[in-house]
Structure formats: C-alpha cells, structure tokens
Design an enzyme around this catalytic site. Structure first.
Site, PDB file in Angstrom:
ATOM      1  N   ARG A 105       0.831  -1.203   0.000  1.00 14.84           N
ATOM      2  CA  ARG A 105       0.000   0.000   0.000  1.00 14.84           C
ATOM      3  C   ARG A 105       0.862   1.246   0.000  1.00 14.84           C
ATOM      4  O   ARG A 105       1.789   1.368   0.800  1.00 14.84           O
ATOM      5  CB  ARG A 105      -0.917   0.003   1.226  1.00 14.84           C
ATOM      6  CG  ARG A 105      -1.930   1.143   1.221  1.00 14.84           C
ATOM      7  CD  ARG A 105      -2.907   1.028   2.363  1.00 14.84           C
ATOM      8  NE  ARG A 105      -2.332   1.356   3.657  1.00 14.84           N
ATOM      9  CZ  ARG A 105      -3.035   1.682   4.731  1.00 14.84           C
ATOM     10  NH1 ARG A 105      -4.367   1.702   4.668  1.00 14.84           N
ATOM     11  NH2 ARG A 105      -2.454   1.958   5.868  1.00 14.84           N
ATOM     12  N   THR A 109      -1.242   7.586  -1.093  1.00  8.99           N
ATOM     13  CA  THR A 109      -2.515   7.440  -1.811  1.00  8.99           C
ATOM     14  C   THR A 109      -3.419   6.388  -1.199  1.00  8.99           C
ATOM     15  O   THR A 109      -4.622   6.339  -1.496  1.00  8.99           O
ATOM     16  CB  THR A 109      -2.256   7.063  -3.272  1.00  8.99           C
ATOM     17  OG1 THR A 109      -1.667   5.753  -3.316  1.00  8.99           O
ATOM     18  CG2 THR A 109      -1.314   8.063  -3.938  1.00  8.99           C
ATOM     19  N   ASP A 201       0.249  -2.398  12.711  1.00  9.60           N
ATOM     20  CA  ASP A 201       0.553  -3.017  11.426  1.00  9.60           C
ATOM     21  C   ASP A 201       0.751  -4.504  11.632  1.00  9.60           C
ATOM     22  O   ASP A 201       1.719  -4.942  12.262  1.00  9.60           O
ATOM     23  CB  ASP A 201       1.829  -2.390  10.836  1.00  9.60           C
ATOM     24  CG  ASP A 201       2.117  -2.871   9.433  1.00  9.60           C
ATOM     25  OD1 ASP A 201       2.370  -4.077   9.269  1.00  9.60           O
ATOM     26  OD2 ASP A 201       2.104  -2.047   8.507  1.00  9.60           O
ATOM     27  N   ASP A 204       4.177  -6.006  10.332  1.00 12.22           N
ATOM     28  CA  ASP A 204       5.313  -5.650  11.168  1.00 12.22           C
ATOM     29  C   ASP A 204       5.294  -6.403  12.491  1.00 12.22           C
ATOM     30  O   ASP A 204       6.316  -6.906  12.959  1.00 12.22           O
ATOM     31  CB  ASP A 204       5.333  -4.148  11.432  1.00 12.22           C
ATOM     32  CG  ASP A 204       5.784  -3.349  10.214  1.00 12.22           C
ATOM     33  OD1 ASP A 204       6.379  -3.942   9.297  1.00 12.22           O
ATOM     34  OD2 ASP A 204       5.533  -2.131  10.182  1.00 12.22           O
TER      35      ASP A 204
END
Length: 210
Positions: A105, A109, A201, A204
């Site tokens: 990603r 944006t 995340d 992660d």
C-alpha cells in the site's frame, strides 16, 4: 452492513484478538496467536460448504457419513500478514492448494500495487478463501479478490481479523457476492488509513519489522 458481513460470536476468538491487540505482545506470541485465529476463522467461514454422503467402514461397522461434496477451496494469502492466518488455515485444510498475492500500500494514496501473483491453477474448480488480517480501506482486499476471480474462481470468501466499517462497505460494493468474516468490526479509520483501535501493522508485528 448487510448479510455478506459477519462477526462470529466466539469467545475464544475474541480472547485471542484481545491478546494480539495489546501493545506489549511480542512478535512470536503475535504470530502464534494469529495462526490460531486463522484456524478458527477458516473453520467458521467454511462451515456451510456443501456436503454429500458416502459409505465408510468404522472400526465397529459400516455407516453413511458426510463428506465434502466438492474439492476444498484454495487458500490465498495476501502478503505479508496473510501468511500468519495461512499457517492456521493450513492446519484445518492441510491438502488445500495455496496461493500468494503480494500487495503493497502506498502510504500517501492508500492504493495497493502488486509485486507478486502466484495462484493455483484449479481455482475455477475449487474456489478460494482469501486471507488478510486487516480490512482497512478495502483496497487490498478488493484488488486481491478481483485477481482471484480473474484467475477463474467463481466462489470466493474473505476472512480477516479486524475490519473497519469503511473497508467493509467498499468491499461489499466492489464484490457483493463475497462473504466476509471478521473477528471484530472496529470503530473507524484514522487519517493515515489505519484501523482504530485496531492492532497496529499486522505484518510488522507478525514478523518483527518496523
């Protein structure tokens, strides 16, 4: 939310989600519990697969017993974090073919771009279960499911750990035929496209990267 989206009433699933939400949960524990949740979610979302009856022999005698009426669906992990769910899904379906979709990603944006596509050849016969822990904006899930359909799958399901209302609505609008199962529906997305309260995340935290 309409009937394509479901959060199961499952105490074990909720307790495991609480554990991986905790900031202090280490990577090894996060990865193990994510796999355990993958097994539960897989069993839950596939609970209505069509069945048939077959004659078998038990150690005591013959009987007619239920079997799956069609081949097991392919398991498709959205990289990287989907690998954590895949580990558990394969405990439930150890013989199912496995596919990988690498999507990254853009943080500006919030759009996803592909970097790897490896899908089984028999998606048309089997269908697919797409696995990704987070359903945030919905962009990655929409793109992954489109790719799986393009490869021939006519029956697709999607399982995640945490979903945002914005992502659920976007996915339903893009793929109204796809059932969505999530361990939780959270409050919203923040200005950076992260789920609130979420769990950070997932990639992660699963693999110990920043």
């Amino acid at each position: 939310m309409d009937s394509t989206f479901r959060v199961p009433r499952h105490a074990l699933l909720r307790a495991k989600l609480t554990l991986i939400r905790r900031r202090e949960t280490d990577s090894a524990t996060f990865r193990r519990v994510l796999a355990e949740m993958g097994a539960i979610l897989t069993a839950e979302i596939l609970r209505d697969l069509p069945e048939a009856m077959a004659g078998i022999e038990t150690p005591v005698g013959p009987m007619d017993a239920p079997v799956l009426a069609a081949p097991e669906p392919c398991l498709v992990a959205v990289l990287r974090a989907g690998l954590g769910l895949l580990e558990g899904a394969r405990m439930v379906l150890p013989d199912a073919p496995v596919g990988h979709l690498g999507l990254v990603r853009d943080e500006a944006t919030l759009q996803a771009s592909e970097y790897v596509v490896r899908l089984p050849r028999d998606l048309a016969q089997r269908g697919a279960l797409v696995l990704d822990p987070m359903l945030a904006t919905g962009g990655s899930a929409i793109q992954a499911i489109a790719r799986v359909k393009q490869a021939g799958a006519t029956s697709v399901r999607f399982a995640c750990v945490v979903a945002a209302p914005e992502g659920v609505r976007a996915l339903q609008a893009a793929h109204p035929d796809v059932p969505i199962l999530s361990a939780a529906l959270d409050e919203r997305l923040n200005e950076h496209g992260y789920i609130v309260p979420g769990l950070g995340d997932a990639g992660d935290r699963c693999f110990g990267t920043d």
